[in-house]
Design a protein around this motif. Structure first.
Motif, PDB file in Angstrom:
ATOM      1  N   VAL A 130      96.133 -37.305  11.554  1.00 27.00           N
ATOM      2  CA  VAL A 130      96.111 -37.123  13.004  1.00 27.00           C
ATOM      3  C   VAL A 130      94.990 -36.150  13.369  1.00 27.00           C
ATOM      4  CG1 VAL A 130      98.565 -37.611  13.290  1.00 27.00           C
ATOM      5  CG2 VAL A 130      97.811 -35.265  12.865  1.00 27.00           C
ATOM      6  N   ASN A 131      94.678 -36.115  14.658  1.00 31.27           N
ATOM      7  CA  ASN A 131      93.641 -35.225  15.172  1.00 31.27           C
ATOM      8  C   ASN A 131      94.273 -34.115  15.998  1.00 31.27           C
ATOM      9  OD1 ASN A 131      91.165 -36.789  14.336  1.00 31.27           O
ATOM     10  ND2 ASN A 131      92.177 -38.340  15.590  1.00 31.27           N
ATOM     11  N   LEU A 156      97.026 -21.170  12.585  1.00 28.83           N
ATOM     12  CA  LEU A 156      98.478 -21.116  12.707  1.00 28.83           C
ATOM     13  C   LEU A 156      98.993 -22.252  13.586  1.00 28.83           C
ATOM     14  CD1 LEU A 156     101.147 -19.661  12.115  1.00 28.83           C
ATOM     15  CD2 LEU A 156     100.690 -18.188  14.110  1.00 28.83           C
ATOM     16  N   ILE A 157      98.279 -22.509  14.693  1.00 31.78           N
ATOM     17  CA  ILE A 157      98.671 -23.621  15.572  1.00 31.78           C
ATOM     18  C   ILE A 157      98.594 -24.937  14.816  1.00 31.78           C
ATOM     19  CG2 ILE A 157      97.998 -24.939  17.632  1.00 31.78           C
ATOM     20  CD1 ILE A 157      97.129 -22.330  18.895  1.00 31.78           C
ATOM     21  N   ALA A 158      97.522 -25.122  14.044  1.00 24.93           N
ATOM     22  CA  ALA A 158      97.355 -26.359  13.279  1.00 24.93           C
ATOM     23  C   ALA A 158      98.482 -26.527  12.271  1.00 24.93           C
ATOM     24  CB  ALA A 158      96.005 -26.348  12.573  1.00 24.93           C
ATOM     25  N   PHE A 159      98.861 -25.409  11.635  1.00 27.75           N
ATOM     26  CA  PHE A 159      99.922 -25.495  10.624  1.00 27.75           C
ATOM     27  C   PHE A 159     101.262 -25.856  11.258  1.00 27.75           C
ATOM     28  CE2 PHE A 159     102.092 -24.714   6.762  1.00 27.75           C
ATOM     29  CZ  PHE A 159     103.273 -24.050   7.077  1.00 27.75           C
ATOM     30  N   LEU A 160     101.582 -25.186  12.396  1.00 22.89           N
ATOM     31  CA  LEU A 160     102.853 -25.462  13.059  1.00 22.89           C
ATOM     32  C   LEU A 160     102.913 -26.890  13.574  1.00 22.89           C
ATOM     33  CD1 LEU A 160     103.346 -22.116  15.048  1.00 22.89           C
ATOM     34  CD2 LEU A 160     104.575 -22.868  12.995  1.00 22.89           C
ATOM     35  N   THR A 161     101.754 -27.371  14.099  1.00 24.63           N
ATOM     36  CA  THR A 161     101.712 -28.735  14.618  1.00 24.63           C
ATOM     37  C   THR A 161     101.906 -29.742  13.504  1.00 24.63           C
ATOM     38  OG1 THR A 161     100.197 -27.987  16.322  1.00 24.63           O
ATOM     39  CG2 THR A 161     100.357 -30.365  15.994  1.00 24.63           C
ATOM     40  N   SER A 162     101.300 -29.465  12.351  1.00 20.14           N
ATOM     41  CA  SER A 162     101.410 -30.400  11.231  1.00 20.14           C
ATOM     42  C   SER A 162     102.831 -30.444  10.677  1.00 20.14           C
ATOM     43  CB  SER A 162     100.424 -30.007  10.119  1.00 20.14           C
ATOM     44  OG  SER A 162     100.784 -28.738   9.587  1.00 20.14           O
ATOM     45  N   CYS A 163     103.547 -29.334  10.816  1.00 16.26           N
ATOM     46  CA  CYS A 163     104.919 -29.304  10.312  1.00 16.26           C
ATOM     47  C   CYS A 163     105.867 -30.133  11.162  1.00 16.26           C
ATOM     48  CB  CYS A 163     105.431 -27.856  10.252  1.00 16.26           C
ATOM     49  SG  CYS A 163     104.617 -26.867   8.982  1.00 16.26           S
ATOM     50  N   GLN A 164     105.459 -30.394  12.414  1.00 15.90           N
ATOM     51  CA  GLN A 164     106.321 -31.116  13.332  1.00 15.90           C
ATOM     52  C   GLN A 164     106.233 -32.631  13.167  1.00 15.90           C
ATOM     53  OE1 GLN A 164     105.262 -29.711  17.172  1.00 15.90           O
ATOM     54  NE2 GLN A 164     106.101 -27.652  16.861  1.00 15.90           N
ATOM     55  N   THR A 165     105.370 -33.128  12.310  1.00 12.70           N
ATOM     56  CA  THR A 165     105.225 -34.573  12.133  1.00 12.70           C
ATOM     57  C   THR A 165     105.521 -34.958  10.698  1.00 12.70           C
ATOM     58  OG1 THR A 165     103.736 -36.444  12.265  1.00 12.70           O
ATOM     59  CG2 THR A 165     102.737 -34.358  11.696  1.00 12.70           C
ATOM     60  N   ASN A 166     106.251 -36.023  10.526  1.00 15.69           N
ATOM     61  CA  ASN A 166     106.556 -36.528   9.187  1.00 15.69           C
ATOM     62  C   ASN A 166     105.644 -37.671   8.798  1.00 15.69           C
ATOM     63  OD1 ASN A 166     108.732 -34.737   8.881  1.00 15.69           O
ATOM     64  ND2 ASN A 166     110.078 -36.092  10.088  1.00 15.69           N
ATOM     65  N   SER A 189      90.068 -28.304  17.672  1.00 10.19           N
ATOM     66  CA  SER A 189      88.645 -28.584  17.400  1.00 10.19           C
ATOM     67  C   SER A 189      87.784 -28.293  18.614  1.00 10.19           C
ATOM     68  CB  SER A 189      88.475 -30.041  16.955  1.00 10.19           C
ATOM     69  OG  SER A 189      88.977 -30.923  17.939  1.00 10.19           O
ATOM     70  N   ASN A 190      88.282 -28.583  19.804  1.00 13.35           N
ATOM     71  CA  ASN A 190      87.487 -28.303  21.009  1.00 13.35           C
ATOM     72  C   ASN A 190      87.259 -26.806  21.196  1.00 13.35           C
ATOM     73  OD1 ASN A 190      87.239 -30.990  21.643  1.00 13.35           O
ATOM     74  ND2 ASN A 190      88.937 -31.021  23.084  1.00 13.35           N
ATOM     75  N   LYS A 191      88.300 -26.004  20.907  1.00  9.51           N
ATOM     76  CA  LYS A 191      88.129 -24.553  21.029  1.00  9.51           C
ATOM     77  C   LYS A 191      87.111 -24.029  20.019  1.00  9.51           C
ATOM     78  CE  LYS A 191      92.676 -23.510  22.986  1.00  9.51           C
ATOM     79  NZ  LYS A 191      93.998 -22.851  22.770  1.00  9.51           N
ATOM     80  N   HIS A 250      86.903 -24.203   7.517  1.00 12.24           N
ATOM     81  CA  HIS A 250      87.466 -23.909   6.198  1.00 12.24           C
ATOM     82  C   HIS A 250      88.936 -23.501   6.320  1.00 12.24           C
ATOM     83  CE1 HIS A 250      87.505 -22.787   1.998  1.00 12.24           C
ATOM     84  NE2 HIS A 250      88.012 -21.593   2.328  1.00 12.24           N
ATOM     85  N   ARG A 251      89.258 -22.858   7.460  1.00 10.41           N
ATOM     86  CA  ARG A 251      90.639 -22.436   7.726  1.00 10.41           C
ATOM     87  C   ARG A 251      91.397 -23.481   8.559  1.00 10.41           C
ATOM     88  NH1 ARG A 251      87.328 -18.211   7.356  1.00 10.41           N
ATOM     89  NH2 ARG A 251      88.042 -16.291   6.370  1.00 10.41           N
ATOM     90  N   PHE A 252      90.836 -24.672   8.655  1.00 11.90           N
ATOM     91  CA  PHE A 252      91.427 -25.757   9.452  1.00 11.90           C
ATOM     92  C   PHE A 252      91.566 -26.990   8.540  1.00 11.90           C
ATOM     93  CE2 PHE A 252      90.521 -28.636  13.382  1.00 11.90           C
ATOM     94  CZ  PHE A 252      91.843 -29.004  13.423  1.00 11.90           C
ATOM     95  N   PRO A 253      92.443 -26.916   7.515  1.00 11.25           N
ATOM     96  CA  PRO A 253      92.487 -27.959   6.471  1.00 11.25           C
ATOM     97  C   PRO A 253      93.032 -29.292   6.962  1.00 11.25           C
ATOM     98  CG  PRO A 253      94.291 -26.410   6.193  1.00 11.25           C
ATOM     99  CD  PRO A 253      93.441 -25.849   7.293  1.00 11.25           C
ATOM    100  N   ASN A 254      93.759 -29.302   8.062  1.00  8.60           N
ATOM    101  CA  ASN A 254      94.381 -30.548   8.522  1.00  8.60           C
ATOM    102  C   ASN A 254      93.532 -31.289   9.550  1.00  8.60           C
ATOM    103  OD1 ASN A 254      96.780 -30.084   6.997  1.00  8.60           O
ATOM    104  ND2 ASN A 254      97.424 -28.607   8.549  1.00  8.60           N
ATOM    105  N   ALA A 255      92.259 -30.930   9.638  1.00 11.77           N
ATOM    106  CA  ALA A 255      91.389 -31.566  10.633  1.00 11.77           C
ATOM    107  C   ALA A 255      91.358 -33.079  10.433  1.00 11.77           C
ATOM    108  CB  ALA A 255      89.976 -31.004  10.533  1.00 11.77           C
TER     109      ALA A 255
END
Length: 697
Positions: free
Chosen positions: A36-37, A21-31, A42-44, A70-75
């Motif tokens: 990006v990393n 969920l954090i990854a998805f929200l973070t990805s939505c904030q960038t155009n 990933s550290n967690k 697998h649940r972290f598609p924007n890695a």
């Protein structure tokens, strides 16, 4: 209730959903379309995988890792690299699979976009990982190549802290090849480069600690057990000094590391014959690391050393109990084939020896068969891998050299045989002549007797000439050792100054100061060489002139201070101006020998004091160190000219045992006196007294 059961989520699933969920929200904030990393995510994931993967159940960590990513598609590339790096360590240390290792390493290179991509440090680390994998396959030549290429790449793009890692890897290659002196040279180079590191758990703690521990192991392999124990203690002190930077987060690592050192110290004390200390440290090591999540393979090694200690002291019940614990540990860690495999051979050997000592012939025979079968298997592997070892090149050169020597020996033997055959024929002919002459005339027999006597006299003359020649050769060899000894100090000082001049952080004044030191050292070397040439060409009296001792001492300290810096030592001078009649070059040599010895036999960060005082009509020089002292059995031999007492310094520095003998000859020629006072492990004070100049008085 059934509905609730159907939607209940465990902590494992909640963690994954939260991170995604954090990854998805973070990805939505960038155009941005740039990849990006997300290091927080990933550290967690990597940290949690590490917590799930103790030595007993490492497969759990891999299952979690695959599911989480697998649940972290924007890695991003760096996130993916961390995943492959984790898998690399799993396939290397837990489920050793060369094919999968190579695939993972290829993936690590690929996600970074090549050496021209933005991830220079990760790319260099991938070189290092590939070197580790090749080391595990005994492909030392290829491993050496990867470490070397990695260091070359890192030198172009990273600072010395980052590329120091590769010096450590090159040292490990040398250690695996049993080139222990060369290995320690690389580890020292690593520690020098690593000293510039200011952050990072791996750079500030893990690698320096491992290098100190590896240096101790090298000394132990070389049979220098005192030096080995000194470096084991140094590694423990290093852990204590760095602990405040990483506690309490890394408390378990510090405990595991101390456990490893305790086990190594126990092994060294066992070799020294100190059974009580050996047992103490081995038990401490086992108590620490024989716990889930700790260094259980190392605990196995410590238990094997303890069993061998009990077996040597004929404590068969304790040996049997300890070996049973080893067997249980091996069974428990079967999945760690690479780490546990090294324990099987000594386990079979000790079990065989114990059963044989107890008279259990059948059991001893079973262990003997297991031992021989495993030994043959290891020998077969080593035979297959050895040709790819980089050390085989040097071995081949050595073999060729030995063959050349054998060919020369064969030629000499053939010539000797021909000479013996010729002499035998001549002797047989001589006997025939003697026999004929004896039968012909007693007069001829007397003449032959006279001739034999003449030959005997000539033989005696030849033997005397040969003895004179041998004595001359011995004198020349002694002179050559003395010359080499006296040239080592100024040349070593020049090398130290040049090394310091290569630093980019020196001011102009500091550079001029080091250049002046180099100039002074060169002048001293030239003066010594000219003096040697004059002495060799013609005998001449010692040339005396008034000299200021304090200036001589200060000049010598300036030249040798860079050498002391290499061991982080400091030289202090205390004294006033005193004038004596003497040769400044030769008095400089005496002081240089004494201060060089103080540096060599003093410990890391020691303070060396040089004092100058007036005692009646004498000037007294005192060189005070905090070194290892002089053993009782060497005190009467310290000024011997034979060089038989040379011993290594605290850092393994080579010694020829001639410096004090040379110093005594020089002091005696000046009408002075030299002596010392020493207590072992507390330090030594060398005194030199010289007559003061009458003008000074």
């Amino acid at each position: 209730m059934n509905t609730l059961k159907g939607v209940r989520l465990n902590g494992y699933t909640i963690t994954i959903v939260f991170l995604v969920l954090i990854a998805f929200l973070t990805s939505c904030q960038t155009n941005s379309t740039q990849k990006v990393n997300y290091p927080d995510i990933s550290n967690k994931i990597i940290d949690h995988a590490g917590e799930l993967g103790p030595t007993e159940t490492p497969q759990r960590a891999i299952s979690y890792l695959d599911s989480a990513y697998h649940r972290f598609p924007n890695a991003g590339p760096e996130d993916l690299w961390k995943k492959y790096r984790f898998k690399f360590e799993y396939y290397l240390y837990h489920e050793y699979t060369p094919t999968l290792l190579r695939n993972v390493i290829d993936s690590m290179y690929t996600v970074l976009g090549g050496e021209n991509g933005p991830y220079k440090e990760l790319y260099a680390q991938t070189f290092f990982s590939e070197g580790d994998a090749l080391m595990n396959e005994y492909l030392y030549s290829d491993a050496f190549d990867r470490y070397y290429r990695g260091k070359d790449f890192a030198k172009k793009h990273l600072d010395s802290c980052k590329y120091s890692t590769f010096s450590y890897g090159l040292g490990i290659v040398r250690y695996k090849q049993e080139q222990y002196e060369e290995a320690n040279t690389m580890f020292r180079e690593f520690l020098t480069e690593n000293s510039r590191c200011r952050s990072g758990f791996n750079e500030r703690l893990m690698l320096p600690y491992n290098a100190l521990n590896a240096m101790a192991l090298c000394f132990e392999k070389l049979g220098k057990l005192d030096s080995a124990l000194a470096y084991y203690q140094k590694s423990l002190s290093f852990l204590d000094n760095r602990a405040p930077e990483f506690l309490p987060e890394k408390a378990s690592y510090f405990e595991r590391a101390r456990g490893v050192v305790y086990g190594n110290m126990g092994g060294a004390y066992r070799k020294l014959g100190n059974a009580s200390l050996a047992e103490l440290y081995l038990k401490k090591s086992i108590q620490i690391n024989k716990r889930p999540g700790y260094e259980m393979p190392d605990a196995l090694t410590a238990e094997i050393k303890l069993a061998e200690l009990y077996l040597q002291s004929k404590q068969y019940a304790k040996a049997d109990s300890t070996l049973r614990q080893v067997q249980a540990g091996i069974d428990k860690l079967r999945h760690m084939k690479r780490q546990v495999g090294s324990s099987l051979l000594p386990y079979y050997r000790l079990s065989w020896a114990l059963a044989d000592s107890l008279g259990h012939s059948s059991r001893a025979y079973q262990f003997l068969k297991s031992y021989q079968r495993l030994q043959d298997s290891i020998a077969s592997i080593n035979t297959k891998k050895q040709p790819r070892d980089i050390g085989s090149v040097f071995q081949l050169k050595d073999q060729q050299y030995q063959l050349t020597l054998l060919e020369k020996d064969n030629k000499i033997a053939q010539q000797t045989l021909l000479m013996v055959a010729g002499f035998s024929a001549m002797f047989a002919l001589l006997l025939g002549v003697v026999w004929v002459n004896y039968r012909r005339s007693s007069k001829q027999v007397k003449e032959l007797t006279r001739l034999n006597q003449l030959i005997g006299d000539q033989n005696l003359h030849m033997q005397e000439a040969l003895r004179d020649l041998e004595q001359s050769q011995e004198d020349n060899s002694r002179l050559l050792r003395i010359v080499a000894h006296d040239l080592r100090s100024p040349i070593s000082s020049i090398a130290s100054c040049i090394s310091l001049l290569q630093s980019d952080n020196l001011t102009k004044e500091e550079r001029m100061e080091f250049l002046t030191m180099i100039q002074n050292a060169c002048s001293n070397t030239l003066a010594f060489t000219n003096d040697l040439l004059h002495t060799h060409s013609q005998k001449k009296q010692l040339q005396l002139s008034p000299i200021n001792l304090r200036l001589i001492l200060q000049d010598c300290i300036d030249v040798l201070q860079p050498r002391a810096y290499s061991k982080q030592q400091h030289i202090e001078l205390d004294g006033t101006d005193l004038v004596v009649l003497g040769s400044s070059e030769k008095i400089w040599r005496v002081v240089s020998n004494l201060i060089t010895n103080a540096i060599k036999f003093s410990t890391y960060e020691a303070i060396i004091k040089v004092k100058l005082s007036q005692e009646g009509d004498k000037a007294r020089i005192a060189v005070i160190d905090q070194g290892i002292g002089v053993p009782e059995d060497l005190k009467n031999k310290l000024f011997s000219t034979t060089g038989e007492i040379g011993r290594a310094g605290t850092e393994g520095e080579e010694s020829f045992g001639l410096g004090l003998a040379i110093s005594k000859q020089i002091v005696n020629a000046h009408g002075g006196h030299i002596w010392f006072e020493s207590q072992q492990e507390q330090g030594t004070v060398f005194f030199v007294e010289l007559p003061l100049s009458t003008n000074h008085q």
